[in-house]
Design a protein around this motif. Structure first.
Motif, PDB file in Angstrom:
ATOM      1  N   SER A   1       0.335  -1.478  -0.201  1.00  0.00           N
ATOM      2  CA  SER A   1      -0.155   0.194   0.156  1.00  0.00           C
ATOM      3  C   SER A   1       1.201   1.251   0.512  1.00  0.00           C
ATOM      4  CB  SER A   1      -0.733  -0.060   1.019  1.00  0.00           C
ATOM      5  OG  SER A   1      -1.360   1.113   1.275  1.00  0.00           O
ATOM      6  N   MET A   2       0.902   1.703  -1.223  1.00  0.00           N
ATOM      7  CA  MET A   2       1.609   3.126  -0.964  1.00  0.00           C
ATOM      8  C   MET A   2       0.787   4.441  -0.641  1.00  0.00           C
ATOM      9  SD  MET A   2       4.160   2.070  -2.243  1.00  0.00           S
ATOM     10  CE  MET A   2       5.345   2.507  -3.087  1.00  0.00           C
ATOM     11  N   ASN A   3       1.771   5.201  -0.525  1.00  0.00           N
ATOM     12  CA  ASN A   3       1.300   6.693   0.102  1.00  0.00           C
ATOM     13  C   ASN A   3       0.683   8.444  -1.377  1.00  0.00           C
ATOM     14  OD1 ASN A   3       1.244   6.232   2.457  1.00  0.00           O
ATOM     15  ND2 ASN A   3       3.317   6.483   2.871  1.00  0.00           N
ATOM     16  N   ARG A   4       1.683   7.605  -2.719  1.00  0.00           N
ATOM     17  CA  ARG A   4       1.218   7.883  -3.361  1.00  0.00           C
ATOM     18  C   ARG A   4       1.425   7.636  -4.957  1.00  0.00           C
ATOM     19  NH1 ARG A   4       7.851  10.353  -3.332  1.00  0.00           N
ATOM     20  NH2 ARG A   4       8.663   8.485  -3.747  1.00  0.00           N
ATOM     21  N   ARG A   5       1.541   8.133  -5.817  1.00  0.00           N
ATOM     22  CA  ARG A   5       1.501   7.173  -7.290  1.00  0.00           C
ATOM     23  C   ARG A   5       2.459   7.032  -7.608  1.00  0.00           C
ATOM     24  NH1 ARG A   5      -2.177   7.222 -11.614  1.00  0.00           N
ATOM     25  NH2 ARG A   5      -3.964   8.259 -10.235  1.00  0.00           N
ATOM     26  N   SER A   6       2.749   5.294  -7.714  1.00  0.00           N
ATOM     27  CA  SER A   6       4.168   5.236  -7.537  1.00  0.00           C
ATOM     28  C   SER A   6       4.425   5.106  -8.963  1.00  0.00           C
ATOM     29  CB  SER A   6       3.598   3.927  -7.020  1.00  0.00           C
ATOM     30  OG  SER A   6       3.357   2.951  -7.139  1.00  0.00           O
ATOM     31  N   SER A   7       3.655   5.311  -9.824  1.00  0.00           N
ATOM     32  CA  SER A   7       4.076   5.114 -11.441  1.00  0.00           C
ATOM     33  C   SER A   7       4.333   6.014 -12.037  1.00  0.00           C
ATOM     34  CB  SER A   7       2.679   4.834 -11.696  1.00  0.00           C
ATOM     35  OG  SER A   7       2.029   5.073 -11.889  1.00  0.00           O
ATOM     36  N   ARG A   8       4.189   7.416 -11.027  1.00  0.00           N
ATOM     37  CA  ARG A   8       4.641   8.931 -11.156  1.00  0.00           C
ATOM     38  C   ARG A   8       6.082   8.493 -11.062  1.00  0.00           C
ATOM     39  NH1 ARG A   8      -0.426  12.404 -10.821  1.00  0.00           N
ATOM     40  NH2 ARG A   8      -1.672  11.364 -12.622  1.00  0.00           N
ATOM     41  N   HIS A   9       5.919   7.935 -10.160  1.00  0.00           N
ATOM     42  CA  HIS A   9       7.243   8.551  -9.057  1.00  0.00           C
ATOM     43  C   HIS A   9       8.646   7.583  -8.398  1.00  0.00           C
ATOM     44  CE1 HIS A   9       6.125  12.142  -8.022  1.00  0.00           C
ATOM     45  NE2 HIS A   9       4.459  11.896  -7.610  1.00  0.00           N
ATOM     46  N   ARG A  10       8.555   6.619  -9.317  1.00  0.00           N
ATOM     47  CA  ARG A  10       8.915   5.406  -9.375  1.00  0.00           C
ATOM     48  C   ARG A  10      10.816   5.671  -8.806  1.00  0.00           C
ATOM     49  NH1 ARG A  10       7.222   0.688 -10.984  1.00  0.00           N
ATOM     50  NH2 ARG A  10       5.871   1.651 -12.399  1.00  0.00           N
ATOM     51  N   ASP A  11      11.163   4.711  -7.744  1.00  0.00           N
ATOM     52  CA  ASP A  11      12.499   5.694  -7.127  1.00  0.00           C
ATOM     53  C   ASP A  11      13.023   3.681  -7.439  1.00  0.00           C
ATOM     54  OD1 ASP A  11      11.242   6.411  -4.332  1.00  0.00           O
ATOM     55  OD2 ASP A  11      11.825   6.746  -5.728  1.00  0.00           O
ATOM     56  N   SER A  12      14.452   3.818  -7.793  1.00  0.00           N
ATOM     57  CA  SER A  12      15.612   2.866  -8.437  1.00  0.00           C
ATOM     58  C   SER A  12      15.774   2.015  -6.633  1.00  0.00           C
ATOM     59  CB  SER A  12      16.657   3.398  -9.130  1.00  0.00           C
ATOM     60  OG  SER A  12      17.565   4.595  -8.026  1.00  0.00           O
ATOM     61  N   GLN A  13      15.473   2.995  -6.048  1.00  0.00           N
ATOM     62  CA  GLN A  13      15.612   1.662  -4.527  1.00  0.00           C
ATOM     63  C   GLN A  13      14.710   0.394  -3.938  1.00  0.00           C
ATOM     64  OE1 GLN A  13      18.752   1.906  -3.074  1.00  0.00           O
ATOM     65  NE2 GLN A  13      19.135   3.155  -4.595  1.00  0.00           N
ATOM     66  N   PRO A  14      14.993  -0.795  -3.986  1.00  0.00           N
ATOM     67  CA  PRO A  14      13.538  -0.859  -2.691  1.00  0.00           C
ATOM     68  C   PRO A  14      12.434  -0.523  -2.078  1.00  0.00           C
ATOM     69  CG  PRO A  14      15.709  -1.944  -2.510  1.00  0.00           C
ATOM     70  CD  PRO A  14      15.885  -0.983  -3.827  1.00  0.00           C
ATOM     71  N   ILE A  15      11.440  -1.245  -1.989  1.00  0.00           N
ATOM     72  CA  ILE A  15      10.733  -0.059  -1.721  1.00  0.00           C
ATOM     73  C   ILE A  15      11.202  -0.675   0.219  1.00  0.00           C
ATOM     74  CG2 ILE A  15       8.414  -0.626  -0.166  1.00  0.00           C
ATOM     75  CD1 ILE A  15       7.596  -0.740  -3.141  1.00  0.00           C
ATOM     76  N   GLN A  16      10.750   0.023   1.346  1.00  0.00           N
ATOM     77  CA  GLN A  16      11.926  -0.141   2.798  1.00  0.00           C
ATOM     78  C   GLN A  16      10.751  -0.481   3.759  1.00  0.00           C
ATOM     79  OE1 GLN A  16      15.061  -0.884   2.866  1.00  0.00           O
ATOM     80  NE2 GLN A  16      15.149  -0.541   0.955  1.00  0.00           N
ATOM     81  N   HIS A  17       9.154  -0.325   2.760  1.00  0.00           N
ATOM     82  CA  HIS A  17       8.494  -0.862   4.304  1.00  0.00           C
ATOM     83  C   HIS A  17       7.731  -1.805   3.825  1.00  0.00           C
ATOM     84  CE1 HIS A  17       6.070   1.021   1.215  1.00  0.00           C
ATOM     85  NE2 HIS A  17       4.788   0.668   1.685  1.00  0.00           N
ATOM     86  N   THR A  18       6.952  -2.309   4.431  1.00  0.00           N
ATOM     87  CA  THR A  18       6.237  -4.025   5.679  1.00  0.00           C
ATOM     88  C   THR A  18       5.389  -3.611   3.879  1.00  0.00           C
ATOM     89  OG1 THR A  18       7.100  -4.225   7.576  1.00  0.00           O
ATOM     90  CG2 THR A  18       5.349  -5.056   6.943  1.00  0.00           C
ATOM     91  N   PRO A  19       4.868  -4.981   2.942  1.00  0.00           N
ATOM     92  CA  PRO A  19       3.854  -5.683   2.793  1.00  0.00           C
ATOM     93  C   PRO A  19       2.656  -6.034   3.194  1.00  0.00           C
ATOM     94  CG  PRO A  19       5.337  -7.234   3.101  1.00  0.00           C
ATOM     95  CD  PRO A  19       6.130  -5.892   3.271  1.00  0.00           C
TER      96      PRO A  19
END
Length: 187
Positions: A45-63
């Protein structure tokens, strides 16, 4: 004049059930789906539109949910992470065929609200997947992009979840991903 609340319409960024972003077109809810080692699919669950702000780093929070598939593609466990703890259930117990001899692409499941829901493939014209409740009320549907329509930056496929069922979005999305896996592996 608008009639009632707007449904949640999630753009499916890639169209791949194991690696995509599902972003509500009205910017209310956002989910990132990613494959992890050992054939697990993680739903964040993301706090923002992930497709617009895709980071090259892996997601750091719990799925929010983990879907574990066995090496041969068969169904394993699904886990939902809640503040009160993790709930894990075998997928074959969570998504049950609607009848003993029924199609494998018609399965029912029990959500956290205690009600039963059902996914069916191609039961309604124009909808690739349809989710209804026990009263046969439309809960959600997944629509493929028409062949003659261009899509820019997204697959053109959409998952629509009606507002009255928004509190079940994670469970509906997780069960939908498993249904697409069942279809792909002909389970």
């Amino acid at each position: 004049m608008l009639q009632g609340p707007l449904p949640y319409v999630f753009e499916d960024r890639t169209g791949a059930h194991t690696s995509s972003d599902f972003d509500d077109i009205y910017d209310r809810l956002f989910f990132h789906v990613a494959t992890a080692p050992q054939r697990a699919v993680m739903i964040y669950s993301m706090n923002r539109r992930s497709s617009r702000h895709r980071d090259s780093q892996p997601i750091q929070h719990t799925p929010s949910a983990i879907l574990e598939f066995l090496p041969d593609g068969t169904l394993g466990n699904m886990s939902f992470m809640h503040a009160a703890g993790t709930v894990t259930i075998p997928m074959v117990r969570y998504l049950r065929k609607t009848s003993l001899f029924g199609r494998s692409l018609s399965r029912k499941f029990l959500c956290s609200d205690g009600r039963e829901y059902k996914w069916v493939n191609r039961s309604v014209e124009g909808q690739e997947w349809t989710c209804t409740n026990a009263d046969n009320f439309l809960v959600a549907h997944y629509d493929l992009k028409p062949a003659d329509v261009r899509a820019y930056g997204v697959s053109g496929n959409n998952l629509t979840i009606y507002e009255a069922f928004a509190h079940l979005t994670l469970e509906i999305l997780a069960s939908f991903i498993v249904m697409r896996h069942i279809q792909q592996y002909n389970l």
